[in-house]
Design a protein around this motif. Structure first.
Motif, short mmCIF file in Angstrom:
data_model
loop_
_atom_site.label_atom_id
_atom_site.label_comp_id
_atom_site.label_asym_id
_atom_site.label_seq_id
_atom_site.Cartn_x
_atom_site.Cartn_y
_atom_site.Cartn_z
N PRO A 185 42.66 68.45 13.03
CA PRO A 185 42.49 67.05 14.13
C PRO A 185 41.92 67.13 15.14
CG PRO A 185 44.76 68.11 13.66
CD PRO A 185 43.34 68.67 12.79
N VAL A 186 41.49 66.41 16.14
CA VAL A 186 40.94 66.38 17.13
C VAL A 186 41.97 66.92 18.02
CG1 VAL A 186 40.00 65.48 19.70
CG2 VAL A 186 40.00 64.46 16.96
N GLY A 187 41.44 68.03 18.69
CA GLY A 187 42.58 69.49 19.87
C GLY A 187 43.30 70.37 19.14
N GLY A 188 43.44 70.77 17.28
CA GLY A 188 43.66 70.96 16.85
C GLY A 188 43.26 72.45 17.26
N GLU A 189 44.43 73.36 17.07
CA GLU A 189 43.87 74.91 16.81
C GLU A 189 44.23 75.18 15.36
OE1 GLU A 189 46.26 77.26 20.69
OE2 GLU A 189 45.19 74.85 21.57
N LEU A 190 42.42 76.20 15.54
CA LEU A 190 42.86 76.77 13.59
C LEU A 190 44.65 77.97 13.39
CD1 LEU A 190 39.48 78.32 13.80
CD2 LEU A 190 40.17 75.43 13.22
N ASP A 191 44.86 78.18 14.39
CA ASP A 191 46.00 79.40 13.77
C ASP A 191 47.02 78.18 13.51
OD1 ASP A 191 47.22 81.64 14.19
OD2 ASP A 191 47.69 81.46 16.32
#
Ligand code: ZN
Length: 208
Positions: A185-191
């Motif tokens: 998602p936009v703004g999502g962080e992989l971790d």
């Protein structure tokens, strides 16, 4: 404090008209009995500024609302204002969605002058929902008006099963069939993402 909270939650703390309003409002998505009661109290306190205008708007909506016979959108005219929009008529992209709420969500995303087709649900054998319960036949009848059909169904098992079914029905027609990308998602962080989402995002990678 304890007394007032129990009174607030009590089922017979107000007249039957008010109780009926609470019961009806509590059927709305996202509103339980407690928040419905709070909403009713809010309306009563703002009778002139909110309750009376809301009552009028509801009555007018009851009289005016129709389902578009072309795409299944909800509007006050049929064909709806989206289907009648000349800019959209010139664009050959059709987006398939499960529900009117999804159509409105995509419209809020201002993705351009596209047209839509509301399926009215997704295939779900366990719930007894088959192709005849959805607007798939109507979709096939209007499909050849379009150059590209985007299947924008939810990333659930039922959504994806329905997408495969529709792709199969459109097979042989000269139409490009695409689906929404699944992934980060936009703004999502992989971790913070689950493995399924990360794996989908990697499969759906694009060139920069
Ligand atoms: Zn329409």
């Amino acid at each position: 404090m304890i007394f007032s909270m129990s009174n607030f939650n009590g089922s017979k703390s107000s007249g039957s008209e008010i109780e009926q309003l609470v019961q009806l409002l509590s059927r709305l998505p996202g509103l339980g009995p407690r928040s419905a009661r709070r909403a009713v109290l809010h309306l009563i306190k703002r009778k002139d500024g909110l309750m009376i205008p809301l009552s009028g708007a509801l009555q007018r909506a009851v009289e005016a609302v129709v389902e578009c016979t072309t795409c299944g959108n909800i509007d006050t005219i049929s064909p709806c204002s989206i289907c009648c929009d000349p800019r959209r008529m010139q664009n050959s992209m059709l987006i398939i969605v499960e529900d009117v709420g999804d159509l409105w969500a995509l419209e809020r995303a201002t993705i351009g002058p596209v047209r839509y087709h509301v399926l009215g649900g997704v295939l779900s054998p366990l719930d007894g929902i088959g192709p005849q319960d959805l607007t798939i036949d109507a979709l096939i009848r209007r499909a050849d008006e379009f150059g590209e059909i985007v299947i924008a169904l939810n990333a659930t098992v039922e959504g994806q099963t329905t997408a495969y079914f529709i792709t199969d029905r459109l097979n042989g027609m000269d139409i490009k069939i695409t689906r929404l990308a699944h992934g980060i998602p936009v703004g999502g962080e992989l971790d913070f993402l689950d493995e399924g989402t990360l794996s989908q995002a990697l499969k759906a990678r694009t060139s920069l």
